[in-house]
Motif scaffolding. Structure first.
Motif, PDB file in Angstrom:
ATOM      1  N   ASP A   1      38.159  30.688  36.972  1.00 54.43           N
ATOM      2  CA  ASP A   1      37.343  30.710  38.247  1.00 54.43           C
ATOM      3  C   ASP A   1      37.554  31.602  39.124  1.00 54.43           C
ATOM      4  N   GLN A   2      38.710  32.084  39.619  1.00 52.39           N
ATOM      5  CA  GLN A   2      39.000  32.999  40.504  1.00 52.39           C
ATOM      6  C   GLN A   2      38.443  34.531  39.890  1.00 52.39           C
ATOM      7  N   VAL A   3      38.589  34.623  38.408  1.00 51.98           N
ATOM      8  CA  VAL A   3      38.241  35.995  37.853  1.00 51.98           C
ATOM      9  C   VAL A   3      36.840  35.933  38.095  1.00 51.98           C
ATOM     10  N   ASP A   4      36.149  34.903  37.804  1.00 50.06           N
ATOM     11  CA  ASP A   4      34.698  34.983  37.887  1.00 50.06           C
ATOM     12  C   ASP A   4      34.128  35.313  39.217  1.00 50.06           C
ATOM     13  N   ARG A   5      34.631  34.584  40.009  1.00 49.96           N
ATOM     14  CA  ARG A   5      34.378  34.787  41.508  1.00 49.96           C
ATOM     15  C   ARG A   5      34.479  36.113  42.019  1.00 49.96           C
ATOM     16  N   LEU A   6      35.591  36.637  41.565  1.00 54.29           N
ATOM     17  CA  LEU A   6      35.831  38.354  42.091  1.00 54.29           C
ATOM     18  C   LEU A   6      35.033  39.100  41.309  1.00 54.29           C
ATOM     19  N   ALA A   7      34.904  38.879  40.082  1.00 57.43           N
ATOM     20  CA  ALA A   7      33.949  39.634  39.111  1.00 57.43           C
ATOM     21  C   ALA A   7      32.381  39.767  39.945  1.00 57.43           C
ATOM     22  N   GLY A   8      31.937  38.573  40.183  1.00 63.41           N
ATOM     23  CA  GLY A   8      30.653  38.612  41.026  1.00 63.41           C
ATOM     24  C   GLY A   8      30.582  39.381  42.156  1.00 63.41           C
ATOM     25  N   GLN A   9      31.631  39.379  42.857  1.00 65.84           N
ATOM     26  CA  GLN A   9      31.994  40.209  44.192  1.00 65.84           C
ATOM     27  C   GLN A   9      31.791  41.699  43.863  1.00 65.84           C
ATOM     28  N   LEU A  10      32.727  41.963  43.035  1.00 70.94           N
ATOM     29  CA  LEU A  10      32.665  43.393  42.604  1.00 70.94           C
ATOM     30  C   LEU A  10      31.444  43.883  42.056  1.00 70.94           C
ATOM     31  N   SER A  11      30.648  43.100  41.231  1.00 75.33           N
ATOM     32  CA  SER A  11      29.205  43.481  40.929  1.00 75.33           C
ATOM     33  C   SER A  11      28.400  43.599  41.982  1.00 75.33           C
TER      34      SER A  11
ATOM     35  N   SER B   1      38.906  35.554  51.347  1.00 78.98           N
ATOM     36  CA  SER B   1      37.492  35.605  51.817  1.00 78.98           C
ATOM     37  C   SER B   1      36.591  35.599  50.801  1.00 78.98           C
ATOM     38  N   LEU B   2      36.621  36.614  49.907  1.00 81.12           N
ATOM     39  CA  LEU B   2      35.764  36.978  48.978  1.00 81.12           C
ATOM     40  C   LEU B   2      35.707  35.754  47.655  1.00 81.12           C
ATOM     41  N   LEU B   3      37.078  35.332  47.564  1.00 79.80           N
ATOM     42  CA  LEU B   3      37.009  34.254  46.539  1.00 79.80           C
ATOM     43  C   LEU B   3      36.443  33.168  47.112  1.00 79.80           C
ATOM     44  N   ALA B   4      36.287  32.798  48.533  1.00 76.73           N
ATOM     45  CA  ALA B   4      35.812  31.384  49.085  1.00 76.73           C
ATOM     46  C   ALA B   4      34.456  31.365  49.305  1.00 76.73           C
ATOM     47  N   ALA B   5      33.806  32.694  49.238  1.00 83.14           N
ATOM     48  CA  ALA B   5      32.320  32.809  49.186  1.00 83.14           C
ATOM     49  C   ALA B   5      31.541  32.137  48.225  1.00 83.14           C
ATOM     50  N   VAL B   6      30.158  32.024  48.371  1.00 90.92           N
ATOM     51  CA  VAL B   6      29.332  31.401  47.410  1.00 90.92           C
ATOM     52  C   VAL B   6      29.522  32.471  46.128  1.00 90.92           C
ATOM     53  N   PRO B   7      29.856  31.557  44.997  1.00 87.12           N
ATOM     54  CA  PRO B   7      29.851  32.583  43.693  1.00 87.12           C
ATOM     55  C   PRO B   7      28.569  33.420  43.523  1.00 87.12           C
ATOM     56  N   LEU B   8      28.977  34.700  42.839  1.00 87.89           N
ATOM     57  CA  LEU B   8      27.730  35.580  42.774  1.00 87.89           C
ATOM     58  C   LEU B   8      27.569  35.631  41.027  1.00 87.89           C
ATOM     59  N   PRO B   9      26.384  36.094  40.525  1.00 85.57           N
ATOM     60  CA  PRO B   9      26.192  36.311  39.071  1.00 85.57           C
ATOM     61  C   PRO B   9      26.943  37.336  38.841  1.00 85.57           C
ATOM     62  N   VAL B  10      27.516  37.415  37.397  1.00 87.17           N
ATOM     63  CA  VAL B  10      28.171  38.483  36.736  1.00 87.17           C
ATOM     64  C   VAL B  10      27.404  38.799  35.991  1.00 87.17           C
ATOM     65  N   PRO B  11      27.055  40.011  35.432  1.00 89.80           N
ATOM     66  CA  PRO B  11      26.302  40.593  34.398  1.00 89.80           C
ATOM     67  C   PRO B  11      27.037  40.530  32.989  1.00 89.80           C
ATOM     68  N   THR B  12      26.282  40.350  31.970  1.00 88.45           N
ATOM     69  CA  THR B  12      26.828  40.188  30.694  1.00 88.45           C
ATOM     70  C   THR B  12      26.721  41.667  30.206  1.00 88.45           C
ATOM     71  N   LEU B  13      27.707  42.452  29.902  1.00 86.10           N
ATOM     72  CA  LEU B  13      28.044  43.441  29.445  1.00 86.10           C
ATOM     73  C   LEU B  13      28.388  43.670  27.702  1.00 86.10           C
ATOM     74  N   ASP B  14      27.554  44.485  27.242  1.00 82.32           N
ATOM     75  CA  ASP B  14      28.112  44.885  25.796  1.00 82.32           C
ATOM     76  C   ASP B  14      28.713  46.288  25.686  1.00 82.32           C
ATOM     77  N   LEU B  15      30.250  45.933  25.905  1.00 83.77           N
ATOM     78  CA  LEU B  15      30.982  47.266  25.861  1.00 83.77           C
ATOM     79  C   LEU B  15      31.208  47.861  24.666  1.00 83.77           C
ATOM     80  N   ASP B  16      31.158  49.219  24.844  1.00 79.01           N
ATOM     81  CA  ASP B  16      31.492  49.991  23.425  1.00 79.01           C
ATOM     82  C   ASP B  16      33.053  50.033  23.323  1.00 79.01           C
ATOM     83  N   PRO B  17      33.403  49.678  22.262  1.00 75.08           N
ATOM     84  CA  PRO B  17      34.933  49.580  21.928  1.00 75.08           C
ATOM     85  C   PRO B  17      35.796  50.833  22.131  1.00 75.08           C
TER      86      PRO B  17
END
Length: 562
Positions: A70-80, A180-196
């Motif tokens: 949950d924390q990973v997804d919240r932070l990833a949303g903020q980063l994105s 503070s970033l983790l406590a904020a409203v969750p933001l969407p995280v894009p689904t990426l198709d990363l090249d190996p």
């Protein structure tokens, strides 16, 4: 019969249809595991299935796998969204071991960015070098690192996310609070198709003698490395069933005490990422302290501890080790440097039913080379074990003309786990990676049973009047002497011989230089006996991975002798 069982277990694990099936290209070339994650984000997501099981324990914090993700997804949303982080951008992490480090790493990978872990033991110059050299566009750091870098970050206006910021000091405009970033409203995280083959990680080498180089690795290399580490765990279980049954029947939940830094492959790959995928608990230490380690093993029921030889030596030397405080400890692993025969013997004697182990690998190979554990470790504790099934090892000055078994020489590795190269250093990359082979800079040999044995570093050879003396051999010899706690052999200038052998010693009891020289003289050739012996009352200087900083010792001695 025992060796036959080992070979049978190995063949069974890499056979077609196995989770660890190994593919050999028809035209030759590098072998690889067929079934690995396509990228590091996918490899990390495998840990989501563990749900409400406890994952992280650190000081007052406890996180289940669900809470962690949950924390990973919240932070990833903020980063994105907030930071507009794009695939390929470099993001640095500079903090001591704590849950936020592990959250940040996974969130960076979810965004397809390149993670740049920095040495949290490093002083300002080393941290600034990592930020500038990597071209990081964002930094996640703890408050202690923020205080070190405040002026540099402000001058550049580098976007910074601060973990555990001092509430009494308002953050600068370019900084934001992690919590503070983790406590904020969750933001969407894009689904990426990363090249190996896209870049995933830049790890800086230890830098014991010069400015650290950034080791760039692809998603493919790291995913192959993780599967290789998981293979070794499966092989150890299959080849040492009696030892595994003791652990299973103990009733303790698999729990790793993690005291090595996350900015090194032994912490990041072999402990954090393996535990995340396998559903193991991780008990994090902010920094190494043997008494605190024993308290955590006792209180949290830790079943596994992997550390540098000096850490293991301190653990075994404690009067508490033999008591009930370590009743849960069934796995003990060594890495990060050579171990003395006395330490290896002590491990086996003190915990005869334990699953001991060690391995050989470099940052440039994502920690992959050879590995040994369980019954094999008891059989040949001084070796590094068999090369892992996707690793080719050759010995000699030229990998195309390998030396026969038992003959020592330069070690070359070939595997799909090798780095893409040194970041922005094409000449150094070309000198180290030659036609798919990695020049490790280490010397050793493959014995008649295929076990890899390390004899030292090419740069750790002391040229005494034309005679090449291995520093590792001298260190291994003197560390068997009762009372010696740590030692480092190195070259010092000599007007007649070019170089002479010097030895720095820290001992638990009063030892004099002549006694030390006599001990070595009785066991090694006369030209290997140190010309100079320096007795230390304090620990020898080491970097974060436990390696002695010999350049620092040489500098100190040069000032002392001048």
């Amino acid at each position: 019969m025992t060796e036959q069982r080992w070979h049978s277990a190995w063949a069974q694990l890499i056979a077609p249809g196995s989770p660890f099936e190994v593919v050999t290209p028809a035209g030759g070339g590098t072998r690889y595991f067929r079934q690995t994650a396509a990228n590091l984000s996918q490899a990390i997501d495998a840990g989501r299935v563990h749900g409400d099981r406890e994952f992280l324990v650190w000081q007052g914090q406890r996180l289940t796998f669900t809470q962690y993700f949950d924390q990973v997804d919240r932070l990833a949303g903020q980063l994105s969204e907030t930071y507009q982080l794009q695939p390929g951008a470099r993001v640095a992490i500079a903090m001591r071991n704590q849950p936020a480090w592990l959250v940040a790493f996974a969130a960076i990978q979810r965004c397809g960015a390149v993670c740049v872990p920095l040495n949290s033991w490093g002083l300002r110059d080393e941290l600034v070098h990592g930020l500038q050299d990597s071209g990081a566009s964002l930094l996640l750091c703890d408050d202690a690192r923020l205080q070190v870098l405040t002026d540099d970050l402000a001058a550049k206006g580098l976007a910074t996310i601060v973990v555990g910021a001092n509430a009494q000091q308002p953050l600068a405009a370019h900084c934001a609070g992690y919590e503070s970033l983790l406590a904020a409203v969750p933001l969407p995280v894009p689904t990426l198709d990363l090249d190996p083959d896209a870049p995933a990680l830049i790890l800086y080498t230890s830098g014991t003698t010069r400015r650290a180089k950034g080791v760039l690795s692809s998603h493919r290399a790291i995913c192959q490395a993780l599967t290789a580490l998981e293979f070794q765990g499966a092989f150890c279980a299959l080849s040492s069933p009696e030892r595994i049954s003791v652990v299973i029947n103990s009733g303790f939940a698999p729990t790793t005490l993690m005291a090595v830094p996350l900015f090194h492959v032994s912490g990041l790959h072999a402990q954090f990422l393996l535990a995340l995928r396998a559903g193991r608990r991780l008990v994090l230490m902010y920094k190494w302290d043997v008494e605190q380690a024993l308290n955590l093993i006792r209180d949290e029921g830790c079943t596994q501890f992997n550390g540098a030889p000096v850490m293991m030596q301190q653990l075994l030397a404690s009067p508490r080790f033999a008591g009930p405080h370590t009743a849960s400890l069934f796995g003990m692993g060594l890495g990060g440097g050579a171990s003395s025969s006395a330490l290896l013997a002590s491990m086996i004697e003190r915990k005869p039913d334990a699953i001991g182990g060690s391995g050989y690998g470099l940052t440039e190979s994502n920690g992959i080379g050879a590995a040994i554990g369980g019954d094999q470790f008891v059989y040949k504790p001084a070796s590094c074990g068999w090369p892992l099934p996707i690793v080719d090892v050759r010995i000699g000055d030229d990998p195309q003309q390998p030396l026969p078994a038992g003959t020592p020489g330069l070690i070359w590795l070939r595997s799909p786990t090798l780095m893409s190269g040194y970041w922005n250093l094409p000449e150094e990359s070309a000198a180290t990676l030659r036609e798919g082979w990695l020049d490790t800079g280490d010397t050793g040999y493959l014995d008649e049973e295929g076990f890899l044995c390390i004899s030292g570093r090419v740069k750790d050879l002391i040229n005494r009047g034309g005679e090449k003396v291995s520093a590792a051999e001298i260190e291994a010899c003197i560390c068997d002497m009762p009372g010696v706690e740590e030692a480092a052999a190195f070259a010092v200038p000599d007007p007649h011989l070019g170089e002479a052998v010097a030895l720095a010693i820290r001992a638990a009891e009063r030892l004099d230089a002549e006694t030390i020289r006599a001990y070595i003289a009785a066991r090694l050739a006369a030209y290997k006996v140190p010309a100079q012996v320096y007795l230390h009352t304090t620990p020898l200087p080491r970097n974060a991975t436990g390696k002695v900083l010999k350049a620092e010792l040489q500098k100190t001695i040069a000032q002392f002798d001048s």
